[in-house]
Scaffold this active site. Structure first.
Site, PDB file in Angstrom:
ATOM      1  N   GLU A 144      -2.208  -5.357  -3.448  1.00 39.64           N
ATOM      2  CA  GLU A 144      -1.228  -4.615  -2.645  1.00 39.64           C
ATOM      3  C   GLU A 144      -0.173  -5.553  -2.069  1.00 39.64           C
ATOM      4  O   GLU A 144       1.021  -5.213  -2.028  1.00 39.64           O
ATOM      5  CB  GLU A 144      -1.932  -3.864  -1.519  1.00 39.64           C
ATOM      6  CG  GLU A 144      -2.764  -2.692  -2.003  1.00 39.64           C
ATOM      7  CD  GLU A 144      -3.468  -1.955  -0.883  1.00 39.64           C
ATOM      8  OE1 GLU A 144      -3.696  -0.744  -1.040  1.00 39.64           O
ATOM      9  OE2 GLU A 144      -3.789  -2.583   0.155  1.00 39.64           O
ATOM     10  N   ASP A 181       0.833  -1.204   0.000  1.00 40.23           N
ATOM     11  CA  ASP A 181       0.000   0.000   0.000  1.00 40.23           C
ATOM     12  C   ASP A 181       0.869   1.255   0.000  1.00 40.23           C
ATOM     13  O   ASP A 181       0.621   2.206  -0.755  1.00 40.23           O
ATOM     14  CB  ASP A 181      -0.918  -0.027   1.224  1.00 40.23           C
ATOM     15  CG  ASP A 181      -1.703   1.264   1.394  1.00 40.23           C
ATOM     16  OD1 ASP A 181      -2.609   1.504   0.586  1.00 40.23           O
ATOM     17  OD2 ASP A 181      -1.400   2.028   2.329  1.00 40.23           O
TER      18      ASP A 181
END
EC number: 3.1.26.3
Length: 223
Positions: free
Chosen positions: A116, A44
């Site tokens: 992610e 992320d």
């Protein structure tokens, strides 16, 4: 590496030196043992930086607010889930029995988290420049097409602003139908908009998505 994961590597455009990173990135917390949430945290942060850096250099005259909105559009869960579906990621996830039964391999949040986590895994398996190149290859079309300004607002917001700017009443959204089982539903929304002769119908896998769909259709009819 097994042939299934090799197929996934071709889809994402990266071949792992250490297969365990990819396996971990695909392992949801519902499966027993170590899962992908730490990799997700890492990925992320990397994704946000790479996208922000690209936008900064791509749009030298755009202010911080517009860049933030563009970045939010590109890294939001819906966009990541779209990427996951492009990679057919649901076919490769390791899920617990409960998530499998409830269709977790189709769920936006699980697909987005796995994307992610794969970014984090690629970084650990390679280096900063390699993962940057992979992310930009995934996002090439989206980065080429994104523009500063109003396009970053969702359809419901744009429709509301359109009507307010013309001193017209706000639209109303009513659920007219819910079809399917709890984990795989389709919502039908009827949207009544001042200036349109007929209600607009939107459909989606959640009430929010159906409302956004209806608003998008309404904007198309108004413009």
């Amino acid at each position: 590496m097994n042939s299934s994961l090799q197929r996934l590597e071709k889809k994402i455009g990266y071949q792992f030196k250490d297969e365990s990173f990819l396996k971990l990135a695909l392992t949801h917390r519902s499966a027993n043992g170590t899962h992908n949430e730490r990799l997700e945290f890492l990925g992320d942060s990397i994704l946000s930086f790479v996208v922000a850096d690209d936008l900064y250099h791509r749009f030298p005259k755009v202010d911080e607010g517009d860049m933030s909105r563009m970045r939010a559009t590109l890294v939001r869960g819906h966009t990541l889930a779209e990427l996951g579906r492009e990679f057919q990621l649901g076919d490769y996830l390791y899920l617990g029995p409960g998530e499998l039964k409830s269709g977790g391999f189709r769920r936006d949040s699980i697909l987005a988290d796995a994307v992610e986590a794969i970014i984090g895994a690629i970084y650990l398996d390679s280096d900063t420049e390699t993962v940057r190149g992979i992310i930009l290859s995934w996002y090439n079309t989206r980065l080429e097409s994104i523009e500063p300004g109003v396009s970053q607002k969702d359809p419901k917001t744009r429709l509301q602003e359109y009507l307010q700017g013309r001193r017209k009443p706000l639209p109303t959204y009513t659920v007219t139908k819910i079809k399917g089982e709890a984990h795989n539903q389709e919502f039908t929304i009827e949207c009544i908009v001042a200036g349109l002769d007929k209600p607009v119908i939107g459909k989606g896998s959640s009430r929010r998505k159906a409302e956004q769909s209806a608003a998008d259709i309404a904007l198309g009819q108004l413009n």
